[in-house]
Enzyme design. Structure first.
Site, PDB file in Angstrom:
ATOM      1  N   SER A 305       0.828  -1.452   0.061  1.00  0.00           N
ATOM      2  CA  SER A 305      -0.129  -0.143   0.414  1.00  0.00           C
ATOM      3  C   SER A 305       0.763   1.789  -0.041  1.00  0.00           C
ATOM      4  O   SER A 305       1.283   1.307  -0.867  1.00  0.00           O
ATOM      5  CB  SER A 305      -0.766  -0.313   1.165  1.00  0.00           C
ATOM      6  OG  SER A 305      -2.204   1.293   0.926  1.00  0.00           O
ATOM      7  N   ASP A 316      10.032   5.421  -9.857  1.00  0.00           N
ATOM      8  CA  ASP A 316       9.675   6.298 -10.854  1.00  0.00           C
ATOM      9  C   ASP A 316      10.075   6.924 -11.238  1.00  0.00           C
ATOM     10  O   ASP A 316      10.684   7.642 -12.887  1.00  0.00           O
ATOM     11  CB  ASP A 316       8.280   6.268 -10.917  1.00  0.00           C
ATOM     12  CG  ASP A 316       7.295   5.446 -11.929  1.00  0.00           C
ATOM     13  OD1 ASP A 316       7.963   3.955 -11.461  1.00  0.00           O
ATOM     14  OD2 ASP A 316       6.004   5.148 -11.350  1.00  0.00           O
ATOM     15  N   LYS A 330      -0.159  -3.638  -3.117  1.00  0.00           N
ATOM     16  CA  LYS A 330      -1.797  -4.282  -2.454  1.00  0.00           C
ATOM     17  C   LYS A 330      -2.125  -2.317  -3.320  1.00  0.00           C
ATOM     18  O   LYS A 330      -1.633  -1.459  -2.911  1.00  0.00           O
ATOM     19  CB  LYS A 330      -1.787  -3.890  -0.996  1.00  0.00           C
ATOM     20  CG  LYS A 330      -2.753  -3.588  -0.838  1.00  0.00           C
ATOM     21  CD  LYS A 330      -3.479  -2.685   0.639  1.00  0.00           C
ATOM     22  CE  LYS A 330      -4.444  -2.440   0.987  1.00  0.00           C
ATOM     23  NZ  LYS A 330      -5.407  -0.848   0.730  1.00  0.00           N
TER      24      LYS A 330
END
Length: 552
Positions: A305, A316, A330
């Protein structure tokens, strides 16, 4: 060449027809959903009315209603939950890491024995009241702990902050006004106990700062920032952010933590709900703490999460090197909705996506197998994305680290010692017989023979993994009637695998000692000391520090 007016008119007519068809389809789908919902509401209410009128016994309305709600939500995903009023305290503990109580870990070895203080938290009401590891609580507010389960004792000691609970305590050691073994009354004023989310921060060496973040609770981003500032003043040239085992928490805190290392206004994560146009984009806010310091983020299968939001965003933007093993996967966002009678519904409202566009959700709960089970998204259905500097990353199942570094795999014996509380019990006995120990960095456990004697006298499953597999094989052979055919070979293999407790314990000494040291120092110097011992033996961390940073 001029366009043909008739052809253009025909094209417009076709497009208009398609638009009408799409709108009609959406309208029919909405009507169908509305009809289905109304139909089942009517069926459900009819069943309940008929049960109430005709069932042979008195109808347990509350129990069957709760069962119906839980079964309904269980058909969706594990994170959509109904929380009635009486469970609000536990729910707040789950989302905020706080509770009203005295701040101590307790141990109840036997329902017919006393409650034992296993470990008071540093600075807690329990610690300030003088409770230490090994103190025995014989009564809570006048109610004997003998005959009570551990959870019943916990419920009696917890309560509204500001109220007082009176413990009758058999003291481990002598103190001002009492002798060792004497029972005294100890009043403790309950407080709001906040379990730390930044469990530890410190320098690993001359240049590497380390922060262990266990949960994303309210305000934790400020704790991380403060820890970073302190570590930089101590010479930090590289930051290690440990998210291993961090199951997540508040989305907003994850965004704020990324904001410490990424320029203001950068996309951190986007949440997309079922309805078109429901996307919410979360961007970094405020000026960052540092956009250049090298960062290592440690993750594993327990990182989920909010942990994946942080590690995914930093990956990224090529801002951090992610090291460890693949995260949990998740990618679902939950919201809290109020319900009648002070209940709450924690409901999954969206999926989240990293800045590159990845959804890291690993399990597709919307498509179940015929038996009701769910499966992971197959690799063939995952997609490629690119980071800010052109590296390839994929969606469909957690965050894949830049460097795979696996944790040490412990023996079955060590797991059994931990899960059965043998090491825990020994640490308590050690605290009873040793009034003090050296400072954490100087402490090394050198009484292993004593531990072997202690553990050898305890009942627990000490079989090796190979012996457990052998027993399973033997059972299967018996079921199939093949034991006579392979009898001699089976007996020879069993003799080869036979090992008594003390022999096996001595064989696994190097693996077991770190766990003993961690439990012992925690009894004297609290949780932070235990973490420092853990880091001493953390082979995954030590290997991660040797890995090259991601470069571009």
């Amino acid at each position: 060449m001029r366009p043909n007016p008739n052809r253009m008119k025909k094209l417009y007519s076709i497009l208009a027809a398609f638009a009408v068809l799409i709108l009609s389809s959406q309208s029919l789908r909405a009507q169908s959903d509305s009809f289905t919902f109304g139909k089942w509401m009517e069926v459900y209410n009819s069943i309940l009315r008929e049960l109430n009128r005709s069932y042979v016994d008195s109808l347990p309305i509350g129990r069957i209603q709760r069962s119906a709600i839980d079964a309904m939500l269980d058909a969706l995903d594990p994170y959509t939950l109904y929380v009635p009023e009486e469970e609000q305290e536990d729910f707040q503990m789950m989302i905020s890491n706080t509770y009203g109580g005295i701040g101590a870990v307790i141990y109840k070895p036997d329902v017919n024995g006393n409650l034992i203080i296993n470990e008071p938290y540093a600075g807690s009401p329990a610690a300030r009241a003088g409770l230490v590891c090994g103190d025995e609580v014989t009564a809570v507010d006048g109610v004997s702990t003998i005959g009570l389960e551990s959870v019943q004792c916990t419920e009696r000691m917890r309560g509204r902050p500001g109220t007082t609970v009176v413990l009758r305590v058999k003291k481990l050691r002598a103190g001002p006004g009492w002798a060792a073994g004497e029972e005294i009354e100890v009043p403790v004023v309950r407080e709001r106990i906040a379990l730390p989310s930044v469990e530890y921060s410190g320098m690993l060496n001359d240049s590497d700062g380390y922060i262990l973040l266990s949960k994303f609770t309210e305000g934790v981003s400020q704790e991380v920032k403060s820890a970073c500032q302190r570590l930089r003043s101590q010479g930090m040239q590289r930051l290690v952010l440990d998210l291993r085992g961090n199951g997540g928490g508040l989305l907003g805190e994850a965004v704020k933590i990324v904001s410490l290392f990424i320029p203001k206004g950068s996309v951190v994560v986007s949440a997309r709900g079922r309805n078109p146009g429901s996307e919410t984009v979360y961007k970094t806010q405020g000026e960052p703490f540092d956009t250049r310091i090298p960062i290592v983020v440690l993750v594993d299968s327990g990182s989920a999460s909010a942990s994946e939001i942080v590690s995914g965003a930093l990956q990224d933007y090529d801002r951090a090197t992610i090291i460890g093993t693949r995260t949990y996967g998740k990618g679902l966002v939950q919201s809290i909705m109020p319900l009648p009678y002070d209940g709450q519904l924690k409901i999954t409202t969206a999926k989240y996506y990293t800045p590159s566009g990845r959804c890291v959700q690993a399990i597709d709960y919307s498509h179940r197998n015929p038996d009701g089970s769910v499966g992971h998204i197959p690799d063939s259905l995952t997609h490629e994305f690119t980071t800010a500097h052109g590296r390839t990353v994929r969606d469909g199942g957690g965050i894949t680290p830049d460097h795979i570094v696996r944790a040490h795999q412990y023996s079955r014996l060590t797991y059994s010692l931990v899960l059965n509380g043998i090491i825990d019990q020994y640490a308590m006995e050690y605290a009873r017989t040793h009034e003090s120990i050296p400072a954490v960095d100087d402490f090394h456990f050198d009484e292993y023979e004593d531990f072997v004697a202690f553990a050898s006298g305890k009942e627990f499953d000490y079989r090796s993994s190979s012996r457990a597999l052998f027993d399973q094989l033997r059972s299967t052979l018996e079921e199939e009637g093949l034991t006579d055919a392979v009898g001699p070979q089976l007996e020879a293999l069993q003799r080869a695998l036979e090992m008594d407790k003390s022999t096996f314990l001595n064989l696994m000494k190097d693996e077991i000692v770190p766990f003993i040291e961690e439990e012992i120092v925690t009894r004297y110097w609290y949780q932070e000391a235990g973490i420092r011992i853990r880091l001493r033996y953390d082979t995954q961390l030590h290997e991660a520090l040797l890995k090259p940073a991601i470069s571009w």
